[in-house]
Design an enzyme around this catalytic site. Structure first.
Site, PDB file in Angstrom:
ATOM      1  N   GLY A 268      60.204  20.320  40.595  1.00 40.57           N
ATOM      2  CA  GLY A 268      59.833  20.802  39.280  1.00 40.57           C
ATOM      3  C   GLY A 268      58.992  19.798  38.527  1.00 40.57           C
ATOM      4  CG  LEU A 270      55.738  22.646  39.213  1.00 44.51           C
ATOM      5  CD1 LEU A 270      55.235  24.028  39.613  1.00 44.51           C
ATOM      6  CD2 LEU A 270      56.089  21.832  40.451  1.00 44.51           C
ATOM      7  CG  HIS A 274      54.057  19.108  41.789  1.00 47.20           C
ATOM      8  ND1 HIS A 274      54.188  18.450  40.582  1.00 47.20           N
ATOM      9  CD2 HIS A 274      54.987  18.555  42.618  1.00 47.20           C
ATOM     10  CE1 HIS A 274      55.147  17.546  40.683  1.00 47.20           C
ATOM     11  NE2 HIS A 274      55.649  17.584  41.898  1.00 47.20           N
ATOM     12  N   GLY A 385      52.519  15.520  49.238  1.00 46.85           N
ATOM     13  CA  GLY A 385      51.466  14.733  48.624  1.00 46.85           C
ATOM     14  C   GLY A 385      51.393  13.317  49.164  1.00 46.85           C
ATOM     15  CE  LYS A 387      53.339  10.356  42.701  1.00 49.26           C
ATOM     16  NZ  LYS A 387      54.401   9.303  42.694  1.00 49.26           N
ATOM     17  CB  SER A 424      57.408  14.157  36.862  1.00 46.28           C
ATOM     18  OG  SER A 424      58.179  13.345  37.734  1.00 46.28           O
TER      19      SER A 424
END
Length: 525
Positions: A268, A270, A274, A385, A387, A424
């Site tokens: 979540g 996002l 994402h 991802g 990252k 996030s």
């Protein structure tokens, strides 16, 4: 209020409105005189009689009808409304409370009258435009009238096998409850949903022998069921499911139809990182599943878990806009039911860097939940991802070692305009630390510049990166050059792929980033 028409509906409406303290005259016959003081007249007569009945109404009062399929045209030139209770009315009367009422009005006043009547009766008013009336009423007929017809056929067929109707009644109730809760695609069960066409063929043969007049109906329903099993969510809208059973049921039809299924696991909160993965999945796959689950098993501290941002409505909207077909948003007890006692642990690649600073339990939590998600959705491709490069290495090893038949695709790190990797956690940075957070990007740029200048010694290369970070007032937790698959330190930079991985705390926020180095002095760039 005057009600014209003394059938089941007119009688039930008159009684219910009177019980609600509405002054009601009727139900009257069509030829009865309408009271002069009437402000509204509701025609509860057959649809074929609406025009004639309306023509006999005096000018002045609002005139309405209770037809589901008819427009307001038969009531012209009166100011008109319609009120159609979406329910069955038996000779014993009706309780309108909780039912839906389809309403319409030729003027704001007429529409307000229809809405007020519905609400007085305890119904939920829903406005249906004239051009949609026939389709709305057809849906009601399929849901109610045709369903009863189908149950009649099922009852007759069961009788040929010596079976009573009561077990079918319970089956129908459960099926309707599943449909109401999960929607048609997820509630679909049985041999067609499973792809068991041999059983369907035996069923068809039995119908042909015992109820030959219903064979055409059986074939039509089987064809419609196959379309439902293979169809994406209705109208292209994203479907949200919360159980493993509902997820697998939703994907069963597309999987049988050979549609390529992609999974984008998320926790979540996002952001564009994402969303880029969802769009990548949308371009590569026929069905895109986005999982939304804040995994408690990968948090080292309860405070971090409690503080993690959660906004399912926002995330669902963003996922749908990016192209997701299914949002899998299970509660914790669905992923970790009572008595759950299994942990997936990937040795080696989890030990350095993040493993040292976050502990082995972090990657155990990641590996366990990813293994479960891959088993739950059984995708052809899963998207992660760059990252979280070490996490990607862990997942690649997990998939290889456990022979999980999913391909892992990795999307490039998405960055903010100033180069900071999207996360996030960025939202937790106070403005005073936001500029300092760019130190991680500066470190990776300095490392790449050292490699471009011909440096091959990891110590010399990373020293340039650490100096860039310290110049910005940030001390790295680590800055290492590692092999992409094992995350072990490399002895030198010799043209083989190398990842520069960095982590640091900026204020109270811990950030990570990485870069795949591209040496230019040896012609590999």
């Amino acid at each position: 209020m005057v009600i014209v028409g003394a059938g089941r509906l007119g009688t039930a409406l008159a009684a219910a409105l009177s019980d609600a303290s509405i002054d009601v005259a009727g139900p009257l016959g069509r030829r009865d005189e309408i009271p002069a003081q009437a402000d509204a007249v509701l025609l509860c007569v057959p649809e074929s009689q609406l025009s004639a009945a309306a023509a006999g109404m005096p000018a002045g009062p609002l005139v309405g009808h209770c037809s589901g399929a008819s427009t307001l045209a038969p009531l012209a030139p009166h100011e008109a409304f319609s009120l159609h209770p979406l329910m069955t009315v038996t000779p014993g009367g009706a309780d309108f409370t909780g039912a839906t009422a389809a309403i319409a009005g030729s003027s704001p006043r007429a529409l307000a009258t229809a809405r007020s009547l519905a609400e007085v009766l305890g119904m939920r008013p829903v406005t249906i435009d004239d051009e949609d009336r026939a389709a709305y009423h057809a849906a009601a007929s399929v849901a109610a009238n045709f369903l009863v017809t189908l149950e009649g056929v099922a009852e007759r067929l069961a009788a040929t096998a010596g079976m009573e109707r009561e077990p079918l009644v319970e089956l129908v109730r459960a099926s309707v409850e599943n449909w109401a809760r999960d929607g048609a695609a997820a509630a679909l069960t049985g041999p067609i949903a499973r792809g068991d066409e041999d059983t369907v063929a035996r069923q068809r043969e039995a119908v042909a022998q015992r109820l030959p007049d219903e064979l055409e109906l059986f074939d039509a329903l089987a064809a419609a069921t196959r379309r439902l099993a293979a169809a994406p969510p209705a109208g292209g809208r994203m479907k949200t499911v919360r159980t493993v059973a509902a997820l697998r049921q939703t994907l069963a039809g597309p999987r049988r139809a050979g549609r390529r299924i992609g999974l984008v696991p998320t926790m979540g909160a996002l952001h564009e990182g994402h969303l880029s993965l969802i769009r990548q999945a949308r371009a590569a796959c026929d069905e895109v599943v986005v999982s939304l689950f804040v995994n408690p098993a990968q948090f080292n501290e309860a405070g971090d878990l409690a503080a993690y941002p959660r906004d399912e409505a926002r995330d669902a909207q963003l996922a749908a806009e990016a192209g997701a077909d299914v949002l899998f948003a299970p509660p914790p007890e669905e992923v970790y039911p009572g008595g759950f006692a299994t942990t997936v642990s990937v040795a080696g690649v989890t030990a350095p860097l993040e493993g040292e600073h976050r502990g082995g339990a972090h990657f155990d939590g990641v590996a366990t939940v990813v293994a479960k998600l891959l088993n739950m959705a059984q995708p052809d491709v899963a998207f992660f991802g760059q990252k979280d490069a070490q996490q990607v290495a862990v997942i690649r090893r997990l998939v290889r070692d456990l022979d999980i038949p999913a391909r892992i695709e990795v999307g490039a790190t998405v960055r903010e305009p100033d180069g900071l990797a999207l996360s996030s956690r960025n939202a937790l940075l106070p403005s005073s630390d936001r500029q300092r957070a760019r130190a991680l990007r500066h470190a990776l740029d300095a490392v790449q510049a050292a490699v471009d200048a011909g440096a091959t010694d990891p110590a010399r290369i990373t020293a340039a990166g650490r100096a860039a970070m310290r110049a910005a007032g940030v001390e790295p937790e680590y800055l290492e050059l590692v092999a992409p698959d094992s995350f072990t330190a490399v002895p030198d930079v010799n043209g083989e792929p190398v990842i520069a991985a960095v982590a640091a705390r900026v204020g109270d926020v811990r950030l990570i980033d990485n870069e795949i180095l591209t040496p230019t002095h040896n012609g590999s760039h």
